[in-house]
Design a protein around this motif. Structure first.
Motif, mmCIF file in Angstrom:
data_model
loop_
_atom_site.group_PDB
_atom_site.id
_atom_site.type_symbol
_atom_site.label_atom_id
_atom_site.label_comp_id
_atom_site.label_asym_id
_atom_site.label_seq_id
_atom_site.Cartn_x
_atom_site.Cartn_y
_atom_site.Cartn_z
ATOM 1 N N PHE A 59 45.713 10.368 56.270
ATOM 2 C CA PHE A 59 46.482 11.622 56.605
ATOM 3 C C PHE A 59 47.396 12.297 55.413
ATOM 4 O O PHE A 59 47.329 13.243 54.959
ATOM 5 N N PHE A 60 48.150 11.320 54.919
ATOM 6 C CA PHE A 60 49.377 11.961 54.220
ATOM 7 C C PHE A 60 49.129 12.365 52.630
ATOM 8 O O PHE A 60 49.983 13.561 51.911
ATOM 9 N N ASN A 61 47.728 11.640 52.585
ATOM 10 C CA ASN A 61 47.153 12.110 51.293
ATOM 11 C C ASN A 61 46.319 13.922 51.108
ATOM 12 O O ASN A 61 45.665 14.107 50.113
ATOM 13 N N GLU A 65 48.478 22.040 52.721
ATOM 14 C CA GLU A 65 47.895 22.793 53.555
ATOM 15 C C GLU A 65 47.327 22.864 55.196
ATOM 16 O O GLU A 65 47.260 22.977 56.249
ATOM 17 N N VAL A 66 46.904 21.801 54.706
ATOM 18 C CA VAL A 66 45.894 20.638 55.761
ATOM 19 C C VAL A 66 46.564 20.244 56.483
ATOM 20 O O VAL A 66 45.915 20.432 58.313
ATOM 21 N N LYS A 69 48.419 22.775 59.162
ATOM 22 C CA LYS A 69 47.676 23.369 60.071
ATOM 23 C C LYS A 69 48.374 22.263 61.485
ATOM 24 O O LYS A 69 47.514 23.170 62.722
ATOM 25 N N GLN A 70 48.430 21.305 61.075
ATOM 26 C CA GLN A 70 48.992 20.475 62.413
ATOM 27 C C GLN A 70 50.224 20.530 62.224
ATOM 28 O O GLN A 70 51.184 19.515 62.797
ATOM 29 N N ALA A 71 51.012 21.460 61.694
ATOM 30 C CA ALA A 71 52.619 21.775 61.981
ATOM 31 C C ALA A 71 53.282 21.157 63.507
ATOM 32 O O ALA A 71 53.338 21.894 64.491
ATOM 33 N N GLY A 80 53.183 16.947 66.241
ATOM 34 C CA GLY A 80 52.539 17.014 64.568
ATOM 35 C C GLY A 80 53.259 16.976 63.141
ATOM 36 O O GLY A 80 54.119 15.885 63.530
ATOM 37 N N TYR A 81 52.786 17.119 62.737
ATOM 38 C CA TYR A 81 52.908 17.226 61.137
ATOM 39 C C TYR A 81 54.203 18.258 60.375
ATOM 40 O O TYR A 81 54.532 19.043 60.847
ATOM 41 N N VAL A 82 55.898 17.001 60.465
ATOM 42 C CA VAL A 82 56.799 17.666 59.285
ATOM 43 C C VAL A 82 57.233 17.262 57.991
ATOM 44 O O VAL A 82 56.629 16.071 57.606
#
Length: 297
Positions: A59-61, A65-66, A69-71, A80-82
């Motif tokens: 996931f972190f790779n 921008e991808v 999308k799950q921010a 979500g993503y931080v």
């Protein structure tokens, strides 16, 4: 010299009465003196832990921008993503050199079978630890478990990238902080950097010990127990050796009581001093801490 104890959980889950009582005492002492412990024989399969670490790395790779999308959008959802430096756990320092992906139970069901299996395994382990906590505090053994049965827990995948440029003054991988909930389960790789503050104010290393899970007490448990169990400050420092060129990965499972649980001083924790903290609802406390963490980014 204060050290973080290593406790064998099978002695609690499968031991006879005397063995169990001994483990309950060890857990009480760990929570009372330092707020951290290593658990051996957690019951979570090594293969499953490896699968989740692999999922985390893939996931972190992904391109930024991808991931964006799950921010992460708000503290009410807290999933979500931080992104890097978005969080500032120590408000007096620059943003943390880490990125994260927060997953709740609903998200775990939608993401990947290994994530859901891991979430469920962590919930089961947390319940065993909470049972031991209850017995250590002279409470009915299901006291904490019933107050966590809505599974408001957050699984957090964490990545601390290798450092290509020098950090800003005072910048670290994760600033000094305490955790917000009742207990945290932590799985870490062998890159290191986690440090724990002792009661005397010194910082000691909490390195990865193979086949153990780090467990620490959070703020709500400290409030519940009238400071008998301590929610200890900890941080993740930047390595001073060649490991600075390596990424660090960890997975934290933050256990949180049901939002409508009133966190008020337990009767068995009022023997030595009257209640220190006013009662507060678990959900309100979490919200206030998340707002403080993200509000200044």
């Amino acid at each position: 010299m204060v050290t973080i104890p290593i406790i064998d959980l099978t002695a609690f889950t499968n031991g006879d009465t005397i063995t169990r009582q001994n483990i309950i005492k060890q857990i009480y002492q760990a929570c009372h003196k330092i707020g951290f412990m290593y658990l051996q024989n957690s019951g979570i399969s090594k293969d499953l832990i490896k699968q989740v670490f692999n999922y985390s790395k893939s996931f972190f790779n992904l391109p930024l921008e991808v991931k964006q999308k799950q921010a992460w959008s708000d503290e009410f959802n807290n999933t979500g993503y931080v992104s890097l430096e978005r969080e500032r756990l120590d408000p007096n320092k620059p943003g943390d050199l880490k990125e994260a992906f927060n997953v709740n139970k609903r998200a775990a069901m939608e993401i990947d079978a290994s994530i859901l299996a891991f979430y469920d395994s962590c919930t089961e382990l947390a319940n065993t630890v909470l049972q031991a906590y209850a017995l250590a505090l002279e409470l009915p053994e299901d006291f904490f478990i019933t107050r966590h049965n809505q599974q408001n827990h957050t699984l957090r995948l964490l990545h601390y990238p290798s450092l290509q440029i020098p950090p800003k003054p005072g910048q670290v991988r994760a600033g000094e902080h305490s955790d917000y909930g009742s207990i945290t389960l932590l799985f870490q790789d062998d890159v290191g950097g986690l440090e724990v503050q002792t009661a005397s104010g010194n910082w000691i290393a909490a390195p990865a010990i193979p086949d153990t899970v780090v467990v620490n007490t959070g703020d709500l448990m400290q409030r519940w127990t009238n400071d008998m169990f301590c929610s200890t400050k900890h941080r993740v420092m930047i390595p001073s050796d060649n490991k600075v060129k390596q990424s660090r990965y960890s997975m934290a499972f933050f256990c949180h009581p049901n939002d409508d649980t009133e966190i008020a001083c337990l009767e068995s924790c009022q023997k030595e001093q009257s209640p220190i903290y006013p009662p507060i609802l678990a959900g309100e406390y979490l919200l206030s801490r998340l707002q403080a963490t993200y509000g200044n980014s």
